[in-house]
Scaffold this motif. Sequence first.
Motif, PDB file in Angstrom:
ATOM      1  N   ILE A  12      -6.107   0.071   7.070  1.00 11.63           N
ATOM      2  CA  ILE A  12      -5.174  -1.065   7.165  1.00 11.63           C
ATOM      3  C   ILE A  12      -5.633  -1.961   8.309  1.00 11.63           C
ATOM      4  CG2 ILE A  12      -2.783  -1.713   7.680  1.00 11.63           C
ATOM      5  CD1 ILE A  12      -1.982   0.939   6.277  1.00 11.63           C
ATOM      6  N   GLU A 453      -0.713  -4.664   2.730  1.00  5.35           N
ATOM      7  CA  GLU A 453      -1.272  -3.469   3.382  1.00  5.35           C
ATOM      8  C   GLU A 453      -2.227  -2.743   2.437  1.00  5.35           C
ATOM      9  OE1 GLU A 453       1.353  -0.684   5.212  1.00  5.35           O
ATOM     10  OE2 GLU A 453       1.937  -2.087   6.792  1.00  5.35           O
ATOM     11  N   LYS A 454      -1.775  -2.606   1.180  1.00  4.10           N
ATOM     12  CA  LYS A 454      -2.609  -1.880   0.203  1.00  4.10           C
ATOM     13  C   LYS A 454      -3.940  -2.582  -0.043  1.00  4.10           C
ATOM     14  CE  LYS A 454      -0.179  -1.255  -3.474  1.00  4.10           C
ATOM     15  NZ  LYS A 454       0.776  -0.925  -4.490  1.00  4.10           N
ATOM     16  N   TYR A 507      -4.521   4.124   7.509  1.00  2.38           N
ATOM     17  CA  TYR A 507      -5.183   4.153   6.205  1.00  2.38           C
ATOM     18  C   TYR A 507      -4.151   4.161   5.097  1.00  2.38           C
ATOM     19  CZ  TYR A 507      -9.109   5.738   8.950  1.00  2.38           C
ATOM     20  OH  TYR A 507     -10.090   5.827   9.882  1.00  2.38           O
ATOM     21  N   ILE A 508      -4.579   3.730   3.941  1.00  2.00           N
ATOM     22  CA  ILE A 508      -3.750   3.870   2.746  1.00  2.00           C
ATOM     23  C   ILE A 508      -4.129   5.204   2.102  1.00  2.00           C
ATOM     24  CG2 ILE A 508      -3.396   2.952   0.410  1.00  2.00           C
ATOM     25  CD1 ILE A 508      -2.187   1.119   2.482  1.00  2.00           C
TER      26      ILE A 508
END
Length: 612
Positions: A12, A453-454, A507-508
Amino acid sequence: ISIDVNKKGIAISPMLYGAFFEDINSGADGGLYAELVQNRSFEFPDGLQSWDISAIGNDKVEFSVEDKGSISSKNPHYLRVQVNKIDKGVKIVNYGYNGITIKSGESYRLSLYARTPNNKINTIIATIEDDNGKIGAKVEVKGITNAWKQYELTFKAANTISDGQLVIKVAKEGILDLDMVSLFPQKTWKNRKNGLRYDIAKLIADLKPAFLRFPGGCIVEGRTMATAYRWKNTIGDISERPTIENLWGYYQSFGLGFYEYFQFCEDIGAEPVPVINCGMACQARNGDMIDLNRLDEYIQDALDLIEFANGDVNTKWGFVRAKLGHPKPFNLKFIAIGNEQWGTDYYIRYEKFYDAIKKKYPNIKVIFAAGPAPSGKIFDDAWTWAKTTKKADIIDEHYYMALEWFLMNTDRYSTYDRKGPKVFVGEYAAHGLGRRNNLEAALAEAAYLLGLEKNSDVVLMASYAPLLAKQYATQWEPTLIKFNNEMAYATPNYYVQKIFNENKGKYILPITLKTTSSNKSADITGMVGLGTWITEAEFKDFKVIDNKTRRTLFADNFKDSYGKWQIVRGMWNIENGIFSQTSNAENCYAVAGDSNWSNYTIQVKARKVSGN
Ligand code: AHR
């Protein structure tokens, strides 16, 4: 839903959540900039705007705004008051920005330039008082001579005055000249002299924005190039900063200038992201532009700005910065060329800026503008140009759309090219019914931010807009923070920004969603699916007659008279191709044309909400 905690998805962006500040809605003068006197150097075209000069009794007084022999050629005007006969005295009143508020027990600093050419008016008395004559504070300015001199007095308020005025009383016959009359609270952000209003600055600081985009917005463009924002006019002694009209219809003192912006960024740990005029005034308002053979001056402004921020003290502009009190560089990494500009006129100008900046400062990231709407030709052309030329590090996209647009476009960036320029969503806000700040809009933004964000391998930065609005001085709603002269408060939309920023992950994690049901509601009479764009002609093919077959319309591209998209909400009936708005406004949305509905273009997304 299954979440794989062992696999790291994309990182992210650590600078995803930032802020964008523009002097709109009295955001700077009368807002974040803590000055309490409006038109302090008599430079507004109506030189006495916000001022009033009157006799208290049977005094005889003449007054004028003069422009010969002032304290600065950049601010040539000053006030001359000539008292020919004294009775109860003469009052010189400034009404501030919709009144002046002072708080009991707090300290204030009055500063002004004065002279008395015939050496008669050597003393004046300044008070801050309300309409009923209640006095909050009183100071005497003594020793005025026939030469200009700056007088500065600090005093404590004995009473709170919430809607007051600054009153300067003259009790003798003679001539008095006044210029740069300024009143500041002693307590400003970091207690700086030419400082920021503490409560507003604190709300911005509490957002912990990773970056601050400034100073606009349309004010960078100006309606014409004569009123375009030029950063060099905004540094140094305040008497050397010329006042001009900003695009939002009021005057800016530039008291909050580029030095103060950089300083504020440093204070709050935000990367500075200045926007510089690209040699074009506001296209949406048919502004003018600088000929290519005169563009060098503007390109030089950009190069000098980078030197002002980053150059060491031996460089010309690094030295200027050091003299202003900041020998250490500000470590500028980004610069945006233009705000909402588009088309070939922009591309040719932008390219010249880009080449010159990259030649001298290859590490500075240059931001290219994609224009003012999230889809359509302007955006597509801009992206094509940027990708073909490879001359943009980051592309600045702006959009103010309906709540539903945000909800339906959470995956907007999933199809963006991962190898192309990064995206900066420099301005966005969900506009619901009445363009209000409310939980509904805040939730739509929250859902959308999850989408950013994704996709933050593409979306590097995002900032809501605008940031501030002053009560009774607002041109644009909604905003993150509201204020008046007494207080500032945050909206639900502000808290969405804050919560997301404070709880940002690194992180995603990959998520898989398994479902057995299929969403049939996407199928509308076999003609269009959910979210499919249809043309006006196709739209007319809808044969929708009764309540059962009402549709939720989610429409885009209705132009209002300003050339912007305007959003309203309502239930729409479509009958034999004619559509009309009904009174039942639940759950249905549309984008409207001009106020009398006589002139609009239409492109709609349609989906069924009831019926078979
Ligand atoms: O944020 C308000 C305005 O919206 C900005 O000045 C401009 O860039 C956009 O049109």
